[in-house]
Write an enzyme that holds these catalytic residues in place. Structure first.
Site, PDB file in Angstrom:
ATOM      1  N   ASN A   8     -89.305  93.079  82.883  1.00  0.00           N
ATOM      2  CA  ASN A   8     -89.375  94.282  82.546  1.00  0.00           C
ATOM      3  C   ASN A   8     -90.578  94.976  82.955  1.00  0.00           C
ATOM      4  O   ASN A   8     -91.644  94.937  82.334  1.00  0.00           O
ATOM      5  CB  ASN A   8     -89.011  94.466  81.143  1.00  0.00           C
ATOM      6  CG  ASN A   8     -88.875  96.081  80.566  1.00  0.00           C
ATOM      7  OD1 ASN A   8     -89.001  96.994  81.296  1.00  0.00           O
ATOM      8  ND2 ASN A   8     -88.684  96.285  79.348  1.00  0.00           N
ATOM      9  N   LYS A  10     -91.496  97.841  83.027  1.00  0.00           N
ATOM     10  CA  LYS A  10     -91.791  99.003  82.031  1.00  0.00           C
ATOM     11  C   LYS A  10     -92.316 100.257  83.230  1.00  0.00           C
ATOM     12  O   LYS A  10     -91.844 100.495  84.197  1.00  0.00           O
ATOM     13  CB  LYS A  10     -92.760  98.740  81.004  1.00  0.00           C
ATOM     14  CG  LYS A  10     -92.111  97.622  80.143  1.00  0.00           C
ATOM     15  CD  LYS A  10     -92.996  97.535  78.744  1.00  0.00           C
ATOM     16  CE  LYS A  10     -92.258  96.184  77.958  1.00  0.00           C
ATOM     17  NZ  LYS A  10     -92.834  96.035  76.658  1.00  0.00           N
ATOM     18  N   HIS A  96     -83.664  98.861  74.246  1.00  0.00           N
ATOM     19  CA  HIS A  96     -85.106  98.363  74.284  1.00  0.00           C
ATOM     20  C   HIS A  96     -85.747  99.140  73.073  1.00  0.00           C
ATOM     21  O   HIS A  96     -85.595 100.272  72.528  1.00  0.00           O
ATOM     22  CB  HIS A  96     -86.055  98.640  75.353  1.00  0.00           C
ATOM     23  CG  HIS A  96     -87.155  97.881  75.602  1.00  0.00           C
ATOM     24  ND1 HIS A  96     -88.211  98.157  74.856  1.00  0.00           N
ATOM     25  CD2 HIS A  96     -87.453  96.534  76.067  1.00  0.00           C
ATOM     26  CE1 HIS A  96     -89.254  97.227  74.828  1.00  0.00           C
ATOM     27  NE2 HIS A  96     -88.875  96.476  75.892  1.00  0.00           N
ATOM     28  N   GLU A  98     -88.668 100.326  72.646  1.00  0.00           N
ATOM     29  CA  GLU A  98     -89.439 101.353  73.189  1.00  0.00           C
ATOM     30  C   GLU A  98     -88.622 102.731  73.255  1.00  0.00           C
ATOM     31  O   GLU A  98     -89.117 103.971  73.028  1.00  0.00           O
ATOM     32  CB  GLU A  98     -90.301 101.122  74.435  1.00  0.00           C
ATOM     33  CG  GLU A  98     -91.506  99.928  73.865  1.00  0.00           C
ATOM     34  CD  GLU A  98     -91.960  99.202  75.247  1.00  0.00           C
ATOM     35  OE1 GLU A  98     -91.598  99.225  76.255  1.00  0.00           O
ATOM     36  OE2 GLU A  98     -92.781  98.076  74.772  1.00  0.00           O
ATOM     37  N   GLU A 166     -86.045  90.688  70.695  1.00  0.00           N
ATOM     38  CA  GLU A 166     -87.534  91.125  70.834  1.00  0.00           C
ATOM     39  C   GLU A 166     -88.181  91.540  69.608  1.00  0.00           C
ATOM     40  O   GLU A 166     -87.829  92.788  69.441  1.00  0.00           O
ATOM     41  CB  GLU A 166     -87.559  92.125  71.936  1.00  0.00           C
ATOM     42  CG  GLU A 166     -87.034  91.749  73.349  1.00  0.00           C
ATOM     43  CD  GLU A 166     -87.871  92.494  74.486  1.00  0.00           C
ATOM     44  OE1 GLU A 166     -88.296  91.881  75.418  1.00  0.00           O
ATOM     45  OE2 GLU A 166     -87.894  93.688  74.533  1.00  0.00           O
ATOM     46  N   GLY A 172     -96.046  93.192  73.405  1.00  0.00           N
ATOM     47  CA  GLY A 172     -97.426  93.572  73.988  1.00  0.00           C
ATOM     48  C   GLY A 172     -98.497  93.561  73.165  1.00  0.00           C
ATOM     49  O   GLY A 172     -99.639  94.250  73.527  1.00  0.00           O
ATOM     50  N   SER A 210     -94.463  88.983  74.383  1.00  0.00           N
ATOM     51  CA  SER A 210     -95.628  88.343  74.707  1.00  0.00           C
ATOM     52  C   SER A 210     -95.473  86.912  75.434  1.00  0.00           C
ATOM     53  O   SER A 210     -96.209  85.972  75.106  1.00  0.00           O
ATOM     54  CB  SER A 210     -96.713  88.295  73.413  1.00  0.00           C
ATOM     55  OG  SER A 210     -96.938  89.444  73.057  1.00  0.00           O
TER      56      SER A 210
HETATM   57  P1  13P Z   1     -94.296  91.883  76.555  1.00  0.00           P
HETATM   58  O1  13P Z   1     -93.885  90.745  77.363  1.00  0.00           O
HETATM   59  O2  13P Z   1     -95.316  92.750  77.334  1.00  0.00           O
HETATM   60  O3  13P Z   1     -94.770  91.574  75.283  1.00  0.00           O
HETATM   61  O4  13P Z   1     -93.051  92.925  76.588  1.00  0.00           O
HETATM   62  C1  13P Z   1     -91.769  92.259  76.318  1.00  0.00           C
HETATM   63  C2  13P Z   1     -90.731  93.311  76.192  1.00  0.00           C
HETATM   64  O5  13P Z   1     -90.522  94.308  75.710  1.00  0.00           O
HETATM   65  C3  13P Z   1     -89.877  92.961  77.410  1.00  0.00           C
HETATM   66  O6  13P Z   1     -88.655  93.762  77.240  1.00  0.00           O
END
Ligand code: 13P
Length: 253
Positions: A8, A10, A96, A98, A166, A172, A210
Site C-alpha cells: 500500500n 498510500k 482501511h 486511514e 491492521e 506507521g 509496521s
Molecule cells: P505501515 O506498514 O507503514 O505500518 O502501514 C501499514 C498499512 O497501513 C498498510 O495498509
C-alpha cells in the site's frame, strides 16, 4: 499455499518514482512467481497506468487504495471500482483505517464499496483492526469480528475477498503486534469467517502494521497468516526483496 505480499503505497512518490518502483516490482514478482510469493501493488490512483504497464505480461498485480460505491457520478475526487477495473486493476482495498478516520467511512459504506467492487469484478482487500483503547479494554476481538460481520454480511463472492488485520496502533508507528497477538486474532478471524461464509473456504488473512524486513520472517511463519499488507516498507524495493526472501524460505519448509 501462496504468500501474498500487498504493497500500500498510500499518498507517496512522484510519477517518475512510481514508474521506477513499479518496474522494480515487476522484476520481483516475476522472479518470485515460481516460489509461490505473489505481489499486489496499490498505488495512488494517478499512477494506475504505470502499474498497468508494468504488470502487463507479468505476474505482478495491482489495485486501488479505495473506491466509491457508485459506478460513475458527481463525486469529486473519488474513483470507482468500475474505473479501476477498466484501467486494468484486479484488486481494491476497502475499509482501511486511514479512510475510516480521515474520510469518516462507516462499516455500511465499506459494505457498499465491497459490493460495487465485486460487481466490477475486483477482489477486495478488506482492512479491519482495533484502536489502542479498544485493545487495552480487551475489546480487540469484538471490534474486529463486528467489522467483519458488518462489511461482509451480503457477500456471495467469498473467493474475491482477502482480509487484512491492521491494528490501528501498529500502522506507521514502528510498533508491531506481538506474534502471539497476531496469531490469536488471525485464528479468531478464521473461526469467525468459517461460520460467516458457511463453507470450508476461508479468505486469505494478511497482517499489516509496521511489517518490514526485520520482522517479516516471524510474522509470515505464523500458522494463520497468509501474507502481509505493507505500507512504509513497500516504498523500498530492498525491503520488499528481503521480505519476499523470507516468504520464499517459509514456502520451502
Ligand atoms: P505501515 O506498514 O507503514 O505500518 O502501514 C501499514 C498499512 O497501513 C498498510 O495498509
Amino acid at each position: 499455499m501462496t504468500v501474498l505480499l500487498a504493497a500500500n503505497w498510500k499518498m507517496n512518490l512522484t510519477a517518475a518514482e512510481a514508474q521506477h518502483l513499479a518496474d522494480a516490482y515487476r522484476q520481483l514478482a516475476d522472479e518470485y512467481q515460481a516460489h509461490n510469493v505473489s505481489f499486489i501493488v496499490c498505488p495512488p490512483a494517478l499512477y494506475g497506468a504505470a502499474l498497468q504497464q508494468a504488470s502487463e505480461g507479468s505476474a505482478l498485480n495491482w489495485g486501488g487504495q479505495a473506491s466509491h460505491p457508485a459506478e460513475f457520478g458527481a463525486h469529486t475526487g473519488d474513483i470507482s471500482a468500475k474505473m479501476l477495473q477498466s484501467g486494468g486493476a484486479s484488486f481494491v482495498i476497502a475499509g482501511h483505517s486511514e479512510r475510516r478516520q480521515n474520510h469518516g467511512e462507516s462499516d455500511e459504506q465499506v459494505a457498499a464499496q465491497i459490493q460495487a467492487a465485486h460487481n466490477a469484478g475486483l477482489t477486495v482487500i478488506l482492512c479491519v483492526g482495533e484502536g489502542l483503547a479498544d485493545r487495552k479494554a480487551g475489546q480487540a476481538e469484538n471490534i474486529v469480528t463486528t467489522q467483519l460481520s458488518a462489511a461482509l454480511h451480503n457477500i456471495t463472492k467469498w473467493e474475491s475477498v482477502i482480509i487484512a488485520y491492521e491494528p490501528i496502533w501498529a500502522i506507521g508507528t514502528g510498533e508491531v503486534a506481538s506474534p502471539e497477538d497476531i496469531q490469536a486474532m488471525h485464528a479468531k478471524m478464521a473461526e469467525h469467517l468459517t461460520s460467516q461464509c458457511g463453507a470450508a473456504f476461508v479468505p486469505p488473512l494478511l497482517y499489516g502494521g509496521s511489517v518490514n524486513a526485520g520482522n517479516a520472517a516471524e510474522i509470515l511463519a505464523l500458522p494463520d497468516v497468509n501474507g502481509a499488507l505493507i505500507g512504509g516498507a513497500s516504498l523500498k524495493i530492498d525491503e520488499m526483496r528481503a521480505i519476499a526472501a523470507h516468504a520464499k524460505a517459509i514456502q520451502s519448509r
